[in-house]
Design a protein around this motif. Structure first.
Motif, PDB file in Angstrom:
ATOM      1  N   PRO A   1       0.796  -1.227   0.000  1.00 41.48           N
ATOM      2  CA  PRO A   1       0.000   0.000   0.000  1.00 41.48           C
ATOM      3  C   PRO A   1       0.830   1.280   0.000  1.00 41.48           C
ATOM      4  CG  PRO A   1       0.191  -0.799   2.232  1.00 41.48           C
ATOM      5  CD  PRO A   1       0.973  -1.771   1.374  1.00 41.48           C
ATOM      6  N   VAL A   2       2.149   1.196  -0.151  1.00 40.72           N
ATOM      7  CA  VAL A   2       2.975   2.405  -0.069  1.00 40.72           C
ATOM      8  C   VAL A   2       2.643   3.344  -1.230  1.00 40.72           C
ATOM      9  CG1 VAL A   2       4.839   1.189   1.116  1.00 40.72           C
ATOM     10  CG2 VAL A   2       4.899   1.380  -1.371  1.00 40.72           C
ATOM     11  N   PRO A   3       2.817   4.663  -1.038  1.00 44.12           N
ATOM     12  CA  PRO A   3       2.374   5.645  -2.049  1.00 44.12           C
ATOM     13  C   PRO A   3       3.383   5.865  -3.169  1.00 44.12           C
ATOM     14  CG  PRO A   3       3.191   6.787  -0.124  1.00 44.12           C
ATOM     15  CD  PRO A   3       3.235   5.317   0.215  1.00 44.12           C
ATOM     16  N   TYR A   4       4.003   4.804  -3.658  1.00 42.42           N
ATOM     17  CA  TYR A   4       5.013   4.956  -4.704  1.00 42.42           C
ATOM     18  C   TYR A   4       4.394   5.448  -6.003  1.00 42.42           C
ATOM     19  CZ  TYR A   4       9.243   3.901  -7.366  1.00 42.42           C
ATOM     20  OH  TYR A   4      10.365   4.014  -8.143  1.00 42.42           O
ATOM     21  N   LEU A   5       3.265   4.875  -6.400  1.00 42.99           N
ATOM     22  CA  LEU A   5       2.615   5.298  -7.640  1.00 42.99           C
ATOM     23  C   LEU A   5       2.127   6.734  -7.532  1.00 42.99           C
ATOM     24  CD1 LEU A   5       1.562   4.567 -10.481  1.00 42.99           C
ATOM     25  CD2 LEU A   5      -0.513   3.712  -9.401  1.00 42.99           C
TER      26      LEU A   5
ATOM     27  N   GLY B   1     -12.968  24.069  -8.696  1.00 40.78           N
ATOM     28  CA  GLY B   1     -13.338  22.816  -9.351  1.00 40.78           C
ATOM     29  C   GLY B   1     -13.206  21.642  -8.414  1.00 40.78           C
ATOM     30  N   VAL B   2     -13.511  20.463  -8.923  1.00 39.66           N
ATOM     31  CA  VAL B   2     -13.471  19.230  -8.128  1.00 39.66           C
ATOM     32  C   VAL B   2     -12.678  18.173  -8.892  1.00 39.66           C
ATOM     33  CG1 VAL B   2     -14.830  17.406  -7.036  1.00 39.66           C
ATOM     34  CG2 VAL B   2     -15.711  19.743  -7.096  1.00 39.66           C
ATOM     35  N   LYS B   3     -11.743  17.531  -8.211  1.00 36.26           N
ATOM     36  CA  LYS B   3     -10.951  16.453  -8.784  1.00 36.26           C
ATOM     37  C   LYS B   3     -11.284  15.145  -8.059  1.00 36.26           C
ATOM     38  CE  LYS B   3      -8.387  18.715 -11.800  1.00 36.26           C
ATOM     39  NZ  LYS B   3      -8.312  18.375 -13.230  1.00 36.26           N
ATOM     40  N   ASP B   4     -11.499  14.097  -8.845  1.00 33.75           N
ATOM     41  CA  ASP B   4     -11.808  12.779  -8.282  1.00 33.75           C
ATOM     42  C   ASP B   4     -10.629  11.831  -8.463  1.00 33.75           C
ATOM     43  OD1 ASP B   4     -14.475  13.239  -7.420  1.00 33.75           O
ATOM     44  OD2 ASP B   4     -15.142  13.166  -9.503  1.00 33.75           O
ATOM     45  N   HIS B   5     -10.701  10.719  -7.742  1.00 32.46           N
ATOM     46  CA  HIS B   5      -9.726   9.625  -7.884  1.00 32.46           C
ATOM     47  C   HIS B   5      -8.290  10.128  -7.733  1.00 32.46           C
ATOM     48  CE1 HIS B   5     -13.127   7.275  -9.120  1.00 32.46           C
ATOM     49  NE2 HIS B   5     -13.338   8.041 -10.173  1.00 32.46           N
ATOM     50  N   VAL B   6      -8.089  11.016  -6.765  1.00 33.93           N
ATOM     51  CA  VAL B   6      -6.744  11.511  -6.490  1.00 33.93           C
ATOM     52  C   VAL B   6      -6.042  10.492  -5.609  1.00 33.93           C
ATOM     53  CG1 VAL B   6      -5.365  13.379  -5.519  1.00 33.93           C
ATOM     54  CG2 VAL B   6      -7.549  13.892  -6.663  1.00 33.93           C
ATOM     55  N   LEU B   7      -4.992   9.875  -6.137  1.00 32.06           N
ATOM     56  CA  LEU B   7      -4.240   8.890  -5.366  1.00 32.06           C
ATOM     57  C   LEU B   7      -3.441   9.615  -4.298  1.00 32.06           C
ATOM     58  CD1 LEU B   7      -2.911   6.479  -8.138  1.00 32.06           C
ATOM     59  CD2 LEU B   7      -5.112   6.491  -6.971  1.00 32.06           C
ATOM     60  N   THR B   8      -3.545   9.148  -3.073  1.00 31.97           N
ATOM     61  CA  THR B   8      -2.881   9.803  -1.949  1.00 31.97           C
ATOM     62  C   THR B   8      -2.094   8.779  -1.151  1.00 31.97           C
ATOM     63  OG1 THR B   8      -4.725   9.474  -0.415  1.00 31.97           O
ATOM     64  CG2 THR B   8      -4.778  11.446  -1.801  1.00 31.97           C
ATOM     65  N   GLY B   9      -1.348   9.263  -0.188  1.00 41.70           N
ATOM     66  CA  GLY B   9      -0.693   8.393   0.767  1.00 41.70           C
ATOM     67  C   GLY B   9      -1.633   8.118   1.930  1.00 41.70           C
ATOM     68  N   PRO B  10      -1.068   7.793   3.101  1.00 44.78           N
ATOM     69  CA  PRO B  10      -1.926   7.513   4.257  1.00 44.78           C
ATOM     70  C   PRO B  10      -2.637   8.753   4.792  1.00 44.78           C
ATOM     71  CG  PRO B  10       0.404   7.462   4.844  1.00 44.78           C
ATOM     72  CD  PRO B  10       0.350   7.555   3.359  1.00 44.78           C
ATOM     73  N   GLY B  11      -2.185   9.952   4.431  1.00 45.08           N
ATOM     74  CA  GLY B  11      -2.833  11.183   4.872  1.00 45.08           C
ATOM     75  C   GLY B  11      -2.848  12.197   3.747  1.00 45.08           C
ATOM     76  N   ARG B  12      -2.980  13.468   4.111  1.00 47.88           N
ATOM     77  CA  ARG B  12      -2.961  14.519   3.107  1.00 47.88           C
ATOM     78  C   ARG B  12      -1.549  14.654   2.539  1.00 47.88           C
ATOM     79  NH1 ARG B  12      -7.460  18.356   4.063  1.00 47.88           N
ATOM     80  NH2 ARG B  12      -6.217  19.982   3.078  1.00 47.88           N
ATOM     81  N   PRO B  13      -1.430  14.942   1.250  1.00 42.51           N
ATOM     82  CA  PRO B  13      -0.097  15.040   0.647  1.00 42.51           C
ATOM     83  C   PRO B  13       0.628  16.299   1.102  1.00 42.51           C
ATOM     84  CG  PRO B  13      -1.773  15.666  -0.934  1.00 42.51           C
ATOM     85  CD  PRO B  13      -2.501  15.150   0.272  1.00 42.51           C
ATOM     86  N   ASP B  14       1.952  16.212   1.114  1.00 41.17           N
ATOM     87  CA  ASP B  14       2.763  17.389   1.419  1.00 41.17           C
ATOM     88  C   ASP B  14       2.864  18.310   0.210  1.00 41.17           C
ATOM     89  OD1 ASP B  14       3.778  16.436   4.134  1.00 41.17           O
ATOM     90  OD2 ASP B  14       4.419  14.799   2.830  1.00 41.17           O
TER      91      ASP B  14
END
Length: 345
Positions: A68-72, A131-144
């Protein structure tokens, strides 16, 4: 399409980390000990100057482990969007922390369930994004680091938005190992990074499809190997079920489909994510993994539909990944358009 000794060592190092550290706990060792997050970052920005083949190696191993790491999300999407932007000042400011893993990035791209640029309605006027963006891949929390593809005065462009100036809503996902969010912008201050957003998007999509194809290849390889082992161990009517002709034929068909998909994934990686090969690899690997994951459950029988077994996680990862960055049919259409093919009336 062979791997170098350094790439083989990278595979061994990533595999060893994923064996010792389960789940999200692997992110720290992957970035600190292996330097995985900096592989695709130019050396002048704190990375190792690697390319799509090194990304293939890492993503394939992450796929085997269903990691599950946020590499992608961070290393492929956000980092490569910055590299593709050509903005030296932004790269110097943001890439070092992404490269060493102390920061996690995200790229807000899709809208209304579509990954196509013509579906983009989020707009920046006078430096403010709405606007609104969907399907935003994130890590375990909010991105830096939050990057956004949106329409500016001269068309699609790449912007940076401070995460505190956007509303994040976690989305329920089939694949719970890959968090997604809906991000809402209501006049959020947006900093322009690259005015030619279509070029950036085109490059990032090819890199994303190539990386995801590698992950799907690794996951499908693991799913098929586990299924073959189960067919050897499970005994019915006094014989392993793998000795029955019907089971042999199904497994052989899966093997052929997987190897064909793997060849396309390797070709895309070794071509530096050439657009036609990236599209072909995404379509083939998505279909192969979905088919193998479905057959994994069927061939495992009752145990395959329990929460204790990994089969359901493969099925969820396969179906979710099938829709990421466009469905197989969408990428076949991309490939047909590029080759000048038209459907027969």
């Amino acid at each position: 399409m062979n791997f170098t000794s350094e790439q083989d060592e990278l595979r061994s190092a990533v595999g060893a980390v994923l064996t010792r550290h389960e789940g999200a706990a692997a992110w720290g060792p992957l970035t600190e000990a292996v330097g995985a997050a900096g592989l695709g970052v130019p050396e002048e920005y704190g990375g190792y100057g690697g390319g799509t083949v090194e990304t293939y190696v890492v993503m394939e191993e992450l796929g085997r482990a269903l990691s599950p790491v946020p590499y992608l999300a961070s290393t492929v999407l956000a980092t490569q969007a910055l590299v593709a932007s050509g903005n030296a000042r932004a790269c110097a400011e943001l890439l070092p922390e992404l490269a060493d893993g102390t920061a996690v990035g995200a790229l807000a791209w899709a809208e209304n369930g579509s990954w196509e640029p013509e579906a983009m309605n989020a707009r920046v006027r006078a430096g403010r994004l709405t606007g609104v963006k969907d399907h935003v891949l994130t890590g375990p929390g909010r991105p830096d680091t939050l990057l956004v593809l949106a329409r500016g005065d001269d068309g699609p462009a790449l912007y940076q938005v401070r995460d505190a100036q956007a509303e994040f809503t976690p989305l329920p996902t089939m694949d719970q190992t890959r968090p997604q969010a809906r991000v809402t912008f209501d006049g959020s201050p947006a900093k322009l990074l690259a005015a030619d957003g279509e070029r950036v998007l085109s490059r990032v999509r090819d890199l994303a499809c190539t990386a995801l194809a590698a992950e799907q290849t690794g996951a499908a390889t693991r799913a098929l190997a586990d299924t073959i082992q189960y067919a050897k161990d499970r005994v019915q009517f006094g014989r392993p079920i793998g000795s029955f002709q019907a089971v042999k034929h199904r497994i052989a068909d899966l093997h052929v489909q997987l190897e064909a998909a793997r060849s396309l994934a390797l070709a895309a990686a070794h071509s530096n994510a050439a657009p036609h090969l990236a599209a072909a690899a995404k379509a083939a690997c998505s279909q192969a993994y979905t088919h193998i994951a479905g057959e994994m459950i069927q061939l495992h029988g009752g145990i395959g539909i329990t929460w204790e077994h990994a089969a359901h996680r493969h099925l969820k990862r396969a179906h979710a990944g099938r829709h990421l960055f466009g469905t197989p049919s969408a990428h076949r259409q991309r490939l047909a358009d590029r080759l000048g093919l038209t459907p027969v009336a």
